[in-house]
Design a protein around this motif. Structure first.
Motif, PDB file in Angstrom:
ATOM      1  N   VAL A  59      45.276  49.670  47.623  1.00  0.00           N
ATOM      2  CA  VAL A  59      46.500  50.260  47.049  1.00  0.00           C
ATOM      3  C   VAL A  59      47.268  49.247  46.195  1.00  0.00           C
ATOM      4  O   VAL A  59      48.462  49.418  45.952  1.00  0.00           O
ATOM      5  N   ALA A  60      46.563  48.199  45.735  1.00  0.00           N
ATOM      6  CA  ALA A  60      47.298  47.142  45.019  1.00  0.00           C
ATOM      7  C   ALA A  60      47.523  47.462  43.551  1.00  0.00           C
ATOM      8  O   ALA A  60      48.374  46.855  42.908  1.00  0.00           O
ATOM      9  N   GLY A  61      46.794  48.429  42.998  1.00  0.00           N
ATOM     10  CA  GLY A  61      46.877  48.734  41.560  1.00  0.00           C
ATOM     11  C   GLY A  61      48.302  49.048  41.118  1.00  0.00           C
ATOM     12  O   GLY A  61      49.107  49.570  41.892  1.00  0.00           O
TER      13      GLY A  61
ATOM     14  N   PHE B  50      45.094  48.046  54.619  1.00  0.00           N
ATOM     15  CA  PHE B  50      45.547  48.241  53.241  1.00  0.00           C
ATOM     16  C   PHE B  50      45.322  46.949  52.457  1.00  0.00           C
ATOM     17  O   PHE B  50      45.672  45.866  52.932  1.00  0.00           O
ATOM     18  N   ILE B  51      44.761  47.085  51.268  1.00  0.00           N
ATOM     19  CA  ILE B  51      44.695  45.946  50.358  1.00  0.00           C
ATOM     20  C   ILE B  51      45.801  46.213  49.353  1.00  0.00           C
ATOM     21  O   ILE B  51      45.725  47.144  48.542  1.00  0.00           O
ATOM     22  N   THR B  52      46.858  45.407  49.457  1.00  0.00           N
ATOM     23  CA  THR B  52      48.087  45.783  48.778  1.00  0.00           C
ATOM     24  C   THR B  52      48.659  44.619  47.963  1.00  0.00           C
ATOM     25  O   THR B  52      48.017  43.584  47.819  1.00  0.00           O
TER      26      THR B  52
ATOM     27  N   GLU C 186      45.861  38.894  45.752  1.00  0.00           N
ATOM     28  CA  GLU C 186      46.687  38.023  44.903  1.00  0.00           C
ATOM     29  C   GLU C 186      46.626  38.413  43.429  1.00  0.00           C
ATOM     30  O   GLU C 186      47.624  38.430  42.734  1.00  0.00           O
ATOM     31  N   LYS C 187      45.391  38.694  42.958  1.00  0.00           N
ATOM     32  CA  LYS C 187      45.247  39.059  41.542  1.00  0.00           C
ATOM     33  C   LYS C 187      44.582  40.417  41.440  1.00  0.00           C
ATOM     34  O   LYS C 187      43.720  40.739  42.244  1.00  0.00           O
ATOM     35  N   GLN C 188      44.949  41.160  40.431  1.00  0.00           N
ATOM     36  CA  GLN C 188      44.370  42.488  40.230  1.00  0.00           C
ATOM     37  C   GLN C 188      42.989  42.353  39.576  1.00  0.00           C
ATOM     38  O   GLN C 188      42.859  42.555  38.371  1.00  0.00           O
ATOM     39  N   ASN C 189      42.012  41.964  40.386  1.00  0.00           N
ATOM     40  CA  ASN C 189      40.680  41.707  39.831  1.00  0.00           C
ATOM     41  C   ASN C 189      39.707  42.864  40.010  1.00  0.00           C
ATOM     42  O   ASN C 189      38.505  42.671  40.010  1.00  0.00           O
TER      43      ASN C 189
END
Ligand code: G1P
Length: 286
Positions: free
Chosen positions: A9-11, A53-55, A104-107
């Motif tokens: 859900v990090a986008g 959650f990956i946030t 940490e980064k939107q990779n």
């Protein structure tokens, strides 16, 4: 059998700006329930015990949403509105633990799933992309679990789509049919209509064996700088079978405005408390 579910859900939710500026797009409601809660409920209902959650740092409201709010619960009870308590603090949330890992980064999606490696450990696990909303008698995840129980392989939910939209999805090259599913021969991320190996597209539910992590680590970024989950699945295919299960049910792509509004209208028409009025309104407008 599958006890852990990973929800990336990090986008940033660029397509939903300005709504997604201060509110995570996953918290935008379809009627009265945030999008992410539909996916969480789908996971809990098949017996998932841990939601990972990956946030990102800014999305603290997701964490808050899944915490018990005792203060408001007391206020609701005192003011005679006890019927809202289960909406505020659903009992099913207390059946699971929620974990939050910051990407940490939107990779990209592949990198997001890789962040869950130590939390998942060596078990097979589920991945749910909350943008995709599914409605069916037997949930999408439940259909995958059923296949997994026969194959013990990674299983990907797929559906047939119009070739003109194929460039938006991961697309499989189907192999033989077995265990009520399709053996995946190959998979490509967002091909052009001409290059697409079929019209069978990946939808946002997966079950992975833990070997996927090994391949995610080896996957390099694509042209756009993102590590694609699909590319790691492609490498996984060399050493393990992967199956695709054609999802039987309705799907709404709530990552697009059109899909989001479609889901909202469809659910409004099924909500007995408002459906009659909504039908009237739609007639009037159109
Ligand atoms: C992701 C995946 C893609 C899949 C899609 C399903 O793409 O990379 O393979 O078909 O989800 O919704 P995204 O929608 O994040 O661009």
């Amino acid at each position: 059998m599958i006890k852990k579910a990973v929800l990336p859900v990090a986008g940033f939710g660029t397509r939903f700006l300005p709504a997604s500026k201060a509110t995570p797009k996953e918290m935008l409601p379809i009627i009265d329930k945030p999008l992410v809660q539909y996916a969480v409920e789908e996971a809990i209902n098949i017996g998932i015990e841990e939601i990972i959650f990956i946030t990102s740092e800014e999305k603290y409201s997701i964490e808050k949403h899944f915490q018990k709010n005792e203060l408001i619960e007391k206020k609701l009870v005192l003011s005679g509105k006890s019927e809202y308590v289960d909406k505020l603090n659903p009992k099913i949330f207390s059946k699971v633990s929620f974990k939050y890992i910051i990407q940490e980064k939107q990779n990209g999606l592949g990198d997001a799933v890789l962040q869950a490696e130590s939390a998942v450990g060596g078990e097979s696990f589920a991945v749910l992309l909350p943008d995709d909303l599914f409605f069916s008698e037997k949930s999408c995840l439940s259909q995958l679990v059923e296949t997994y129980s026969r194959t013990s392989t990674s299983v990907i939910a797929v559906n047939k789509i119009d070739k003109k939209n194929i460039h938006k999805y991961g697309v499989i090259k189907p192999g033989k049919e077995e265990f009520g599913a399709i053996l995946v021969d190959d998979i490509v991320e967002k091909p052009t209509a001409d290059e697409a190996p079929s019209d069978i597209a990946v939808c946002g539910r997966y079950i992975f064996t833990s070997s996927i992590f090994k391949f995610l680590k080896k996957t390099s970024a694509d042209k756009s700088g993102e590590i694609q989950l699909t590319d790691a699945v492609r490498s996984l295919l060399i050493s393990e079978n992967v199956h695709a299960k054609i999802y039987d049910g309705e799907k709404f792509d709530c990552g697009s405005k059109k899909g989001f509004v479609h889901a909202t209208i469809a659910l409004a028409l099924r909500d007995e408390s408002i459906s009659h009025d909504i039908k009237k309104i739609i007639k009037e407008i159109s």
